[in-house]
Design an enzyme around this catalytic site. Structure first.
Site, PDB file in Angstrom:
ATOM      1  N   LYS A 295      40.058 -16.997  38.593  1.00 50.63           N
ATOM      2  CA  LYS A 295      40.372 -17.886  37.467  1.00 50.63           C
ATOM      3  C   LYS A 295      41.027 -19.167  37.989  1.00 50.63           C
ATOM      4  CE  LYS A 295      40.645 -14.029  34.311  1.00 50.63           C
ATOM      5  NZ  LYS A 295      41.426 -12.937  33.738  1.00 50.63           N
TER       6      LYS A 295
ATOM      7  N   ASP B 287      42.891 -15.868  25.184  1.00 49.32           N
ATOM      8  CA  ASP B 287      42.018 -14.696  25.148  1.00 49.32           C
ATOM      9  C   ASP B 287      41.695 -14.274  23.711  1.00 49.32           C
ATOM     10  OD1 ASP B 287      40.862 -13.494  27.295  1.00 49.32           O
ATOM     11  OD2 ASP B 287      42.649 -12.387  27.926  1.00 49.32           O
TER      12      ASP B 287
ATOM     13  N   GLN C 251      47.300 -11.147  32.157  1.00 43.01           N
ATOM     14  CA  GLN C 251      46.259 -10.339  32.805  1.00 43.01           C
ATOM     15  C   GLN C 251      46.503  -8.856  32.517  1.00 43.01           C
ATOM     16  OE1 GLN C 251      43.546 -11.576  34.572  1.00 43.01           O
ATOM     17  NE2 GLN C 251      42.833  -9.470  34.613  1.00 43.01           N
TER      18      GLN C 251
END
Ligand code: NAP
Length: 280
Positions: free
Chosen positions: A49, A116, A93
């Site tokens: 990422k 997200d 994460q």
């Protein structure tokens, strides 16, 4: 032979476009990632990422914590990032260490910075048919891949294997929003093959080898979300690719299918959140 749904190629196309967009932005968007624990896969994902953001000119910051970090420390960091006007997107994460309540942590992120799309606010918007700030990355990536190959789920039977908050549930919801008839299967589903065999589009998000030739309908579209290492240490998807490649009409490979689309969506979402925060 099935047509390959090439996520890598589409990701590069999305990146080319994003590079030009970010170049024109006077202030670059910033993505903050929180990584707790020492899960090797998570470290690789976070590093990818970071590299992708760098390639696009997006700023990225990674806050790493040991596996015994306290929940309050993570929550404090999220509060700081929420208050920082220079941070546009926040990602925690997953998985988090066992002692941390992931729901509490995710819900601490401001919905307008929730890259997200996993906070209760954003998933609530998705499930109620309203617009979330952004759509969850993997389901969004799957939709972009289907769009690229002009596969329209409207009126089709979409079967999703997996019911996680990260993939299964939101992708089912997004297919429903696109007028598909949706069935969700999971570990307690009886006669899985009887159900999956009726799918025009089969989306498998399990992390185990659950889809073989007997599970699919002739000329169906098969999307493989799963990633795991087999006994020999090789990267595998949920689907027996070789078995079904003569039976399906389209198939997403692992690696090179949904994975690159997830990261492309993350970058798109970061820019989208920045634009929304600046009324652009
Ligand atoms: P998860 O939270 O572990 O969910 C897995 C789901 O599979 C659960 O709903 C589980 O059912 C179901 N399941 C387990 N065994 C099954 C079986 N034998 N038959 C039918 N269903 C079964 O995982 P996740 O976060 O959704 O991720 C799923 C996979 O996708 C993993 O391999 C993950 O690494 C991968 N992934 C890939 C990407 C990408 O970018 N390519 C992104 C995210 C995830 P229950 O609910 O009944 O337990």
């Amino acid at each position: 032979m099935a047509i390959i749904l090439d996520g890598k190629k589409l990701r590069e196309k999305i990146f080319e476009d994003l590079i030009l967009k970010v170049e024109k932005m006077p202030v670059k968007p910033t993505l903050a990632v929180i990584l707790a624990g020492d899960d090797p896969s998570s470290k690789i994902y976070v590093n990818n990422k970071r590299k992708c953001a760098q390639k696009l000119g997006i700023n990225s910051m990674v806050f790493e914590y040991p596996s015994d970090v306290s929940q309050s420390e993570i929550l404090k960091k999220i509060d700081e990032l929420n208050d920082d006007k220079n941070i546009n997107a926040i990602l925690v994460q997953l998985p988090l260490p066992e002692h941390i309540d992931k729901f509490k942590v995710i819900d601490r992120i401001l919905p307008s910075k929730d890259v997200d799309g996993l906070t209760t606010y954003n998933s609530g918007k998705l499930f109620s048919g309203e617009e979330p700030f952004v759509y969850p990355c993997t389901p969004k990536g799957i939709c972009l891949l289907l769009d690229e190959y002009k596969i329209n789920p409207a009126g089709k039977h979409v079967v999703v294997i997996g019911r996680s908050n990260l993939v299964g549930k939101p992708v089912a919801q997004m297919m429903l929003r696109r007028d598909a008839t949706v069935t969700i299967c999971h570990s307690k589903t009886e006669n899985l093959a009887e159900i999956t065999k009726t799918a025009d589009i089969l989306i498998s998000a399990v992390g185990k080898n659950v889809v073989g030739e007997k599970n699919i309908k002739l000329n169906s579209v098969v999307i493989d979300v799963g990633i795991f290492k087999d006994l020999s240490g090789s990267i595998r998807g949920d689907v027996e690719f070789d078995e079904i490649s003569n039976k399906a009409s389209y198939i997403s490979p692992v690696p090179g299918g949904v994975g690159p689309m997830t990261i492309a969506s993350l970058m798109l979402n970061t820019v989208e959140l920045y634009n929304k925060q600046h009324d652009l």
